[in-house]
Design a protein around this motif. Structure first.
Motif: not given
Length: 179
Positions: A11-34
């Motif tokens: 998982i640590k290796r996979q996390k390094t491939s995420l850009s800051n834009i990806d992190k924000k976009f995916q986080s927004d998707l999660v919290f919108n579901k919440l």
């Protein structure tokens, strides 16, 4: 089956491939579901976490949530104190995690919901943490709704567990919602 340490490294290796834009976009998707969940609407006192750079990002969530009492954890020896969240009253704490500078704490039994980080989760709602046991000790003493949040690649079919591991009630990723 992979060991817990194998999964953490993967998982640590996979996390390094995420850009800051990806992190924000995916986080927004999660919290919108919440925000669409009945459990969210029924909760008032919510413990979240102040995200590390490699975790699903919570800072926008913490700073934009209103009509709820928000709390963040603070490491205190082998346990987590639950402190009120105020973005203007933070200090760098243990493990380089931002935490509240407030002395005021509440009991985990007073919470309605806990938003839980994890290295990985599985489809049976098990959680793999960083290995220190802070959240397992905290979650063992609450009836609050436990919601694991993560990126899609952190949701695995199965992770190894031990008897003291605490299951989530709900897991949310950008693509999945598991009850």
């Amino acid at each position: 089956m992979n060991t817990k340490d194998d999964i953490r490294k993967l998982i640590k290796r996979q996390k390094t491939s995420l850009s800051n834009i990806d992190k924000k976009f995916q986080s927004d998707l999660v919290f919108n579901k919440l925000f669409q969940l009945r459990e969210w609407n029924n909760a008032y006192r919510i413990l979240a976490y102040y995200s590390l750079p490699d975790e699903l990002q919570t800072i926008d969530f913490l700073d934009s949530t209103s009509n709820k009492e928000l709390f963040i954890p603070r490491i205190n020896g082998n346990t987590l104190d639950i402190t009120y969240y105020n973005k203007n009253n933070l200090k760098m704490g243990a493990f380089n995690i931002w935490e509240s500078n407030s002395r005021d704490t509440i009991s985990v039994t007073e919470l309605d919901m806990i938003i839980v980080p994890g290295v990985a989760f599985d489809r049976n709602k098990n959680r793999l943490g960083r290995g220190k046991g802070f959240y397992d000790r905290l979650l063992a003493n609450t009836n609050a709704i436990k919601i694991g949040v993560c990126y899609d690649f952190q949701l695995l079919n199965m992770i190894p567990t031990v008897p003291h591991d605490i299951k989530m009630d709900i897991i949310i990723t950008p693509s999945f919602l598991i009850f």
